[in-house]
Design a protein around this motif. Structure first.
Motif, short mmCIF file in Angstrom:
data_model
loop_
_atom_site.label_atom_id
_atom_site.label_comp_id
_atom_site.label_asym_id
_atom_site.label_seq_id
_atom_site.Cartn_x
_atom_site.Cartn_y
_atom_site.Cartn_z
N LEU A 122 0.86 -1.18 0.00
CA LEU A 122 0.00 0.00 0.00
C LEU A 122 0.90 1.23 0.00
O LEU A 122 1.72 1.40 0.91
CB LEU A 122 -0.90 -0.03 1.24
N LYS A 123 0.73 2.09 -1.02
CA LYS A 123 1.66 3.20 -1.19
C LYS A 123 0.95 4.52 -1.44
O LYS A 123 -0.07 4.57 -2.11
CB LYS A 123 2.62 2.90 -2.35
N VAL A 124 1.53 5.59 -0.92
CA VAL A 124 1.09 6.96 -1.18
C VAL A 124 2.09 7.61 -2.11
O VAL A 124 3.31 7.49 -1.90
CB VAL A 124 0.98 7.76 0.13
N ARG A 133 5.84 8.46 -1.86
CA ARG A 133 6.18 9.23 -0.66
C ARG A 133 6.09 8.40 0.62
O ARG A 133 6.83 8.65 1.56
CB ARG A 133 5.27 10.46 -0.55
N ARG A 134 5.19 7.45 0.68
CA ARG A 134 5.03 6.64 1.89
C ARG A 134 4.67 5.20 1.53
O ARG A 134 3.88 4.95 0.63
CB ARG A 134 3.94 7.22 2.80
N ASP A 135 5.25 4.26 2.27
CA ASP A 135 4.81 2.87 2.26
C ASP A 135 4.00 2.65 3.52
O ASP A 135 4.51 2.86 4.63
CB ASP A 135 6.01 1.92 2.25
N LEU A 136 2.76 2.24 3.35
CA LEU A 136 1.88 2.02 4.50
C LEU A 136 1.92 0.53 4.83
O LEU A 136 1.27 -0.29 4.18
CB LEU A 136 0.45 2.47 4.17
N VAL A 153 -5.46 13.86 3.61
CA VAL A 153 -4.20 13.49 4.27
C VAL A 153 -4.36 12.26 5.14
O VAL A 153 -3.44 11.87 5.86
CB VAL A 153 -3.64 14.66 5.11
N VAL A 154 -5.52 11.62 5.09
CA VAL A 154 -5.78 10.40 5.87
C VAL A 154 -6.33 9.35 4.91
O VAL A 154 -7.14 9.66 4.03
CB VAL A 154 -6.79 10.66 7.01
N VAL A 155 -5.87 8.10 5.07
CA VAL A 155 -6.23 7.00 4.18
C VAL A 155 -6.96 5.92 4.98
O VAL A 155 -6.58 5.61 6.11
CB VAL A 155 -4.97 6.40 3.53
N VAL A 166 -6.68 2.97 9.45
CA VAL A 166 -6.68 4.40 9.17
C VAL A 166 -5.25 4.89 9.28
O VAL A 166 -4.59 4.69 10.31
CB VAL A 166 -7.60 5.16 10.15
N TRP A 167 -4.77 5.55 8.21
CA TRP A 167 -3.36 5.93 8.11
C TRP A 167 -3.21 7.44 7.96
O TRP A 167 -4.04 8.10 7.33
CB TRP A 167 -2.71 5.30 6.89
N SER A 168 -2.09 7.95 8.44
CA SER A 168 -1.67 9.31 8.10
C SER A 168 -0.86 9.25 6.82
O SER A 168 0.18 8.57 6.76
CB SER A 168 -0.82 9.91 9.23
N ALA A 169 -1.34 9.95 5.79
CA ALA A 169 -0.60 9.98 4.52
C ALA A 169 0.68 10.81 4.66
O ALA A 169 1.60 10.67 3.86
CB ALA A 169 -1.48 10.56 3.42
N GLU A 170 0.75 11.65 5.68
CA GLU A 170 1.92 12.51 5.87
C GLU A 170 3.07 11.77 6.55
O GLU A 170 4.22 11.96 6.21
CB GLU A 170 1.52 13.74 6.69
N THR A 171 2.73 10.90 7.53
CA THR A 171 3.78 10.22 8.28
C THR A 171 3.88 8.72 7.94
O THR A 171 4.89 8.08 8.23
CB THR A 171 3.52 10.35 9.79
#
Length: 400
Positions: A122-124, A133-136, A153-155, A166-171
């Motif tokens: 899962l990637k942003v 930008r992010r690997d969740l 900004v939340v996934v 529920v993820w933070s797309a920023e962190t």
């Protein structure tokens, strides 16, 4: 009533091949239960503006062509059929560099995308260039659904491990882990700003959740089989959604006046009063319902595994507004745009249906590979495909 419409099919990489003088691509015309008519488009070089000069064989005629679009007409003894084909503006191959199937996808107007592949990654990423930008990291197994909250900004994600995250797309951090389903989660809906969400599952239920307390507020249990998809909307006031039999929790927010639409593996499209929990309708379909979407206060649409698209009148659910089979394969997803909607399918086709239920435009690039998801941010369209690519198309180039 089933409408029998014709379909023009064009070679997926036409935009690359026709740049070369003397090259040709195949083109076909198909109607349901009739022989396919085959033809060719020939490149006669390139104009001074860099646009290919193309002519068609048989009864195929090129009306207009640019670097990324081509409009073709086919005439037979019954009528004239026209379709505009749009090539990708960009293709992102490095987001899921394992080249596994892109199973789910979403984008924000703010420039972020999120996608999941068949390895559960899962990637942003940035929609402008495809840079990740992010690997969740945290799901165990395939991720079948991923969506942005309205904040952008939340996934929200869900998958084979029966968990909602529920993820933070920023962190990239997981802010909440919601458990309660007994089988894989296949689809989700975020209600308004996201204090409440819905999820549907192979366990045959749809659950209404309180995100803040990570608790289930209600379970819709009488669905009759695996629930493949869900959607919500505000229907016309003439649609009777019923009244709640009990007082709802104060943790349930902005569910009043909304219709919950679900599609089942057993082949039905069902509607419920989201707050009342009352089943409003249960309509049999041609096959398993893979995707559904509420289009407006009066209309909804669903797509089946055997390739049928059904547009429903929410004021009179017994008779579809229109029903047709245009694709050679399963209908896999919808995305609304202006007064119409995009459709992605299991044969590599992705097309736009206007407010009159006519197919006007097709997105090319996928060569007979499943397009599992199509999403639109009103300026661009994005598709997630079995070939591992995320493709980006311009709405303005498509004339939409």
């Amino acid at each position: 009533m089933v409408s029998r419409s014709g379909r023009i099919i064009l070679q997926a990489d036409w935009n690359y091949v026709l740049k070369e003088n003397g090259e040709k691509v195949w083109i076909s015309f198909k109607t349901l239960n009739n022989p396919i008519i085959h033809g060719e488009l020939h490149s006669d070089g390139v104009s001074s503006h860099g646009v290919p000069l193309v002519t068609g064989s048989e009864s195929f005629n090129v009306q207009h062509i640019t670097k990324n679009t081509i409009t073709v007409t086919y005439k037979d003894g019954i009528g004239e059929y026209t379709r505009k084909f749009v090539a990708p503006q960009q293709e992102y191959s490095a987001i899921h560099n394992s080249r596994k199937s892109v199973a789910s996808l979403d984008v924000t107007p703010g420039g972020l995308g999120v996608s999941a592949d068949s390895e559960g990654k899962l990637k942003v990423w940035e929609t402008s260039n495809g840079i990740v930008r992010r690997d969740l990291k945290g799901h165990l197994g395939d991720v079948y659904t991923c969506k942005f909250f309205p904040s952008g900004v939340v996934v929200l994600s869900g998958g084979a491990d029966m968990q909602l995250k529920v993820w933070s797309a920023e962190t990239g951090q997981c802010a909440a882990n919601i458990i309660g389903h007994k089988a894989a989660i296949l689809d989700t809906v975020i209600i308004e700003r996201g204090r409440n969400i819905l999820s549907c599952s192979k366990d045959g239920t749809v659950k209404l959740w309180d995100v803040g307390q990570q608790s289930c507020l209600y379970t819709y249990e009488e669905c009759g089989g695996n629930v493949n998809c869900c959607s919500i909307g505000v229907p016309n006031r003439n649609v009777d959604l019923g009244q709640p039999e009990t007082i709802t929790s104060d943790r349930e927010v902005q569910t009043e006046g909304k219709l919950l639409l679900i599609g089942t593996e057993t082949g039905s499209i069902q509607g419920y009063g989201l707050q009342s929990r009352r089943k409003v309708f249960d309509l049999p379909c041609h096959g398993a319902v893979n995707c559904c979407c509420i289009l407006s206060e009066n209309a909804a649409v669903c797509g089946t595994q055997d390739g049928y698209i059904t547009v429903l009148d929410l004021r009179n659910i017994r008779v579809p507004l229109k029903e047709w089979k245009e694709s050679r394969s399963a209908i896999l997803s919808f995305s609304t745009h202006n007064n119409g909607f995009f459709v992605s399918t299991g044969d590599g086709s992705c097309f736009f249906v206007n407010e009159l239920c006519n197919t006007t435009t097709e997105l090319t690039g996928a060569d007979c590979d499943h397009i599992y998801k199509v999403v639109c941010d009103n300026t661009h369209v994005y598709t997630g495909c079995r070939d591992g690519l995320v493709r980006k198309y311009s709405c303005s180039q498509a004339g939409l």
